[in-house]
Scaffold this active site. Structure first.
Site, PDB file in Angstrom:
ATOM      1  N   SER A  82      25.505 -13.883  43.512  1.00  0.00           N
ATOM      2  CA  SER A  82      25.269 -12.525  43.975  1.00  0.00           C
ATOM      3  C   SER A  82      25.000 -12.902  45.672  1.00  0.00           C
ATOM      4  O   SER A  82      25.895 -13.256  46.448  1.00  0.00           O
ATOM      5  CB  SER A  82      24.073 -11.844  43.609  1.00  0.00           C
ATOM      6  OG  SER A  82      23.880 -10.494  44.249  1.00  0.00           O
ATOM      7  N   ASP A 294      27.099  -6.541  48.913  1.00  0.00           N
ATOM      8  CA  ASP A 294      26.724  -7.864  48.842  1.00  0.00           C
ATOM      9  C   ASP A 294      27.748  -8.875  48.401  1.00  0.00           C
ATOM     10  O   ASP A 294      28.722  -8.536  48.029  1.00  0.00           O
ATOM     11  CB  ASP A 294      25.154  -7.895  47.911  1.00  0.00           C
ATOM     12  CG  ASP A 294      25.407  -7.696  46.549  1.00  0.00           C
ATOM     13  OD1 ASP A 294      26.373  -7.113  46.257  1.00  0.00           O
ATOM     14  OD2 ASP A 294      24.727  -8.273  45.725  1.00  0.00           O
ATOM     15  N   ALA A 389      15.521  -0.164  46.711  1.00  0.00           N
ATOM     16  CA  ALA A 389      15.606   0.267  48.076  1.00  0.00           C
ATOM     17  C   ALA A 389      16.932  -0.745  48.747  1.00  0.00           C
ATOM     18  O   ALA A 389      17.537  -0.504  49.759  1.00  0.00           O
ATOM     19  CB  ALA A 389      14.310  -0.060  49.037  1.00  0.00           C
ATOM     20  N   ASN A 390      17.221  -1.969  47.782  1.00  0.00           N
ATOM     21  CA  ASN A 390      18.035  -2.821  48.445  1.00  0.00           C
ATOM     22  C   ASN A 390      19.526  -2.457  48.201  1.00  0.00           C
ATOM     23  O   ASN A 390      20.324  -3.078  48.740  1.00  0.00           O
ATOM     24  CB  ASN A 390      17.713  -4.165  47.808  1.00  0.00           C
ATOM     25  CG  ASN A 390      18.054  -4.254  46.328  1.00  0.00           C
ATOM     26  OD1 ASN A 390      18.633  -3.553  45.790  1.00  0.00           O
ATOM     27  ND2 ASN A 390      17.499  -5.077  45.771  1.00  0.00           N
ATOM     28  N   ARG A 516       1.578  -7.121  44.731  1.00  0.00           N
ATOM     29  CA  ARG A 516       2.152  -7.399  43.583  1.00  0.00           C
ATOM     30  C   ARG A 516       2.522  -9.005  43.398  1.00  0.00           C
ATOM     31  O   ARG A 516       2.796  -9.497  44.534  1.00  0.00           O
ATOM     32  CB  ARG A 516       3.215  -6.806  42.905  1.00  0.00           C
ATOM     33  CG  ARG A 516       4.558  -6.651  43.951  1.00  0.00           C
ATOM     34  CD  ARG A 516       5.579  -5.966  43.364  1.00  0.00           C
ATOM     35  NE  ARG A 516       6.384  -6.469  42.293  1.00  0.00           N
ATOM     36  CZ  ARG A 516       7.643  -7.124  42.535  1.00  0.00           C
ATOM     37  NH1 ARG A 516       7.997  -7.482  43.914  1.00  0.00           N
ATOM     38  NH2 ARG A 516       8.189  -7.859  41.643  1.00  0.00           N
ATOM     39  N   PRO A 517       2.256  -9.810  42.328  1.00  0.00           N
ATOM     40  CA  PRO A 517       2.862 -11.140  42.352  1.00  0.00           C
ATOM     41  C   PRO A 517       4.230 -11.281  42.378  1.00  0.00           C
ATOM     42  O   PRO A 517       5.009 -10.544  41.849  1.00  0.00           O
ATOM     43  CB  PRO A 517       2.112 -11.762  41.174  1.00  0.00           C
ATOM     44  CG  PRO A 517       1.933 -10.522  40.348  1.00  0.00           C
ATOM     45  CD  PRO A 517       1.980  -9.241  41.167  1.00  0.00           C
ATOM     46  N   SER A 518       4.752 -12.418  43.097  1.00  0.00           N
ATOM     47  CA  SER A 518       6.209 -12.479  43.063  1.00  0.00           C
ATOM     48  C   SER A 518       6.401 -13.057  41.546  1.00  0.00           C
ATOM     49  O   SER A 518       5.951 -13.694  41.062  1.00  0.00           O
ATOM     50  CB  SER A 518       6.519 -13.742  44.141  1.00  0.00           C
ATOM     51  OG  SER A 518       7.696 -14.195  43.760  1.00  0.00           O
ATOM     52  N   GLY A 519       7.762 -12.939  41.077  1.00  0.00           N
ATOM     53  CA  GLY A 519       8.175 -13.123  39.881  1.00  0.00           C
ATOM     54  C   GLY A 519       8.660 -14.652  39.916  1.00  0.00           C
ATOM     55  O   GLY A 519       8.889 -15.268  38.983  1.00  0.00           O
TER      56      GLY A 519
END
Length: 562
Positions: A82, A294, A389-390, A516-519
């Site tokens: 991507s 993208d 939003a991206n 929020r925690p990053s994944g």
């Protein structure tokens, strides 16, 4: 006689299975796993440096074959990373209706990928037993790849994996990710969704777009013009292929078409969204409509610069608002009582939520971050519009909604306005790729809506004004200390953090903040918005400090932005 016959079949199946396992063993030696390497199948599948992926690709070919046998359907495997840099690559599996692979099989993907070389057969047999896979069932796998230098070699490894387990494969070669999702859905609906070819994809989408465009009054050539940044990726190639199908209803100027620049380097939707500026190699005149894809063409953002030269970005929130407003107006004109909703994440700008709920009276549902959560929530409504939003998103129509729209479009006794609205809805359904976010499909839909409404990009942008916002990251020793609820909008732990955020938010006008925690890494993501940019920056900084102090921050304290 019958018993002997059945025993023979059983013996034959067992020996066939043995020879397939021998083939897997032999082939896996050609695609060896680097010892100790551990990778996780996440929302975007596997993604890392292309040099580390050969064994993963072979094993995903094996897994896709097993998945095909259990579902008795065609499965897709897409080789792409991507919006990542060119030296990376990745892979994701596509389930029968063109959706992401189910969570259980994501776990299998991780287990199979991380099994050491000598444990591969055991890991494979474990999945076969757990899922009671009928190994004599036929299997079919569709494979696609993006334009990266490593994609040809890696997609061959996928094909090797499919054939090692006796599966049949179809290699689509260079396609966008959404095109592969579309092919899989067409194949498994026996052509009801469309023809499972790239040509069939262009025909379906472009014919619907042309029919929609006929409803635009007096469109000048200027209004039909769009500048597209192809991110030097597969999307650029496919837009070029599609142009002849558009019959001059849309005039595209293509930039970053892959002829000289590097994939995703200073171009593409992610670059434009993060940097808040046009891509390199694109000169834009004031008021000119532009968009960026993208790297694998499943995201799109629009933008323009005004007469003062100020850059304006129209992200996924603005796209969702335009599309849902258009659909709501059509439903009203057609007299159709269908439930429409917009699905957002906590990152959606507060102004968009406010406009949708209070001005448009559209239901807004908030879910956890990640496309699969949005897609799932959108399926609960007659019409579900979802965009991150991206710029990744699409529109889903329930079976019942599609049938009602079709009945209305075919009803000969209808008055003109209702008939027109029903036909517009029908063509809108056909221009949308419902399987997954699709930059090409979304672009055609947006262009058709703007033409029908006679709107400039500036007028679209002015529907509402985004609240200024700021996103920051705080390094912590263990991201798992942060636990959230209410679609990630409130922190449950550590103790005292949410209370601290609530107190800080009260200091500013029109303010909101969440963490929020990053994944993927030990960081906590902080989002803040407020009436002014300075307020949003200050709030984001103060919340970062609270996270640092209460959630085990590492390194120096976060510094103020000003």
């Amino acid at each position: 006689m019958n018993l002997i016959f059945l025993l023979r079949i059983d013996v034959f199946s067992a020996s066939k299975l043995m020879s397939e396992f021998q083939e897997v063993s032999k082939q896996s030696g050609v695609h060896p796993k680097p010892a100790g390497l551990v990778l996780q199948y996440g929302t975007a599948g596997f993604r890392t440096n292309a040099k580390l992926l050969d064994h993963i690709m072979f094993r995903m070919g094996l897994l896709a074959t097993l998945r095909s046998k259990t579902t008795k359907a065609t499965i897709g495997v897409m080789v792409t990373a991507s919006h990542n840099p060119e030296e990376d690559n990745g892979v994701k599996l596509v389930d029968p209706m063109g959706e992401m692979v189910s969570p259980t099989w994501e776990v299998y993907a991780t287990q199979l990928a991380n099994a050491e070389q000598e444990d591969l057969l055991a890991a494979l047999k474990d999945i076969i037993e757990k899922e009671a896979v009928n190994m004599s069932q036929e299997a079919k796998v569709f494979v696609g790849k993006d334009t990266r230098g490593s994609s040809a070699r890696l997609s061959q490894a996928v094909l090797d994996g499919v054939s090692a387990l006796g599966g049949h494969s179809k290699d689509y070669g260079l396609v966008t990710t959404p095109q592969l999702h579309y092919m899989v859905c067409c194949q498994n609906t026996q052509g009801k969704y469309g023809e499972a070819t790239v040509e069939g994809y262009y025909k379906k989408l472009c014919q619907a777009f042309i029919k929609l465009s006929k409803n635009a009054s007096n469109c000048t050539d200027d209004q039909k013009h769009l500048s597209v940044d192809g991110a030097n990726g597969i999307g650029a190639l496919k837009v070029r292929e599609m142009e002849s199908h558009l019959k001059k209803e849309l005039h595209i100027s293509l930039f970053n078409d892959g002829s000289e620049g590097k994939l995703n380097h200073q171009c593409g939707a992610d670059f434009v969204k993060v940097q808040q500026k046009p891509p390199t190699g694109m000169e834009i005149s004031p008021g000119e409509r532009c968009c960026s894809f993208d790297g694998d063409a499943d995201r799109i953002v629009y933008y323009y610069s005004d007469s003062e030269g100020t850059f304006h970005l129209l992200d996924g929130d603005k796209v969702a608002t335009l599309i849902s407003t258009f659909l709501k107006e059509l439903l009203t004109s057609a007299g159709l009582d269908l439930k429409i909703a917009v699905v957002q994440t906590a990152y959606a700008n507060g102004s968009s939520t406010n406009y949708l709920e209070n001005t448009m009276k559209v239901t807004v549902r908030c879910t956890k971050t990640g496309v699969k959560h949005l897609h799932h929530a959108a399926q609960e409504f007659d019409i579900g519009v979802y965009f991150e939003a991206n710029g990744h998103g699409t529109v889903l129509f329930s079976k019942a909604a599609e049938e009602k729209i079709q009945q209305l479009a075919e009803n000969s006794s209808l008055i003109d306005e209702k008939k027109r609205a029903a036909l517009l809805l029908q063509n809108t359904i056909n221009v949308i790729n419902q399987t997954v976010g699709d930059a090409i499909s979304d672009m055609l839909l947006i262009e058709a809506i703007l033409a029908i409404k006679g709107m400039t990009i500036h007028q679209w942008d002015a529907i509402y004004t985004d609240l200024p916002n700021r996103q920051l990251k705080v390094k912590v020793s263990d991201r798992r200390v942060i636990d959230t609820t209410d679609a990630e909008r409130r922190a449950v732990s550590p103790a005292g953090l949410q209370e601290a955020i609530d107190t800080l938010v009260k200091k500013y006008r029109k303010a909101r903040s969440f963490v929020r925690p990053s994944g993927t890494e030990d960081v906590v993501r902080v989002y803040a918005e407020a009436e002014t940019q300075d307020s949003a920056d200050d709030l984001a900084h103060e919340v970062s400090l609270a996270v640092y102090r209460l959630a085990g921050g590492v390194g120096g304290e976060p510094k103020p932005l000003h």
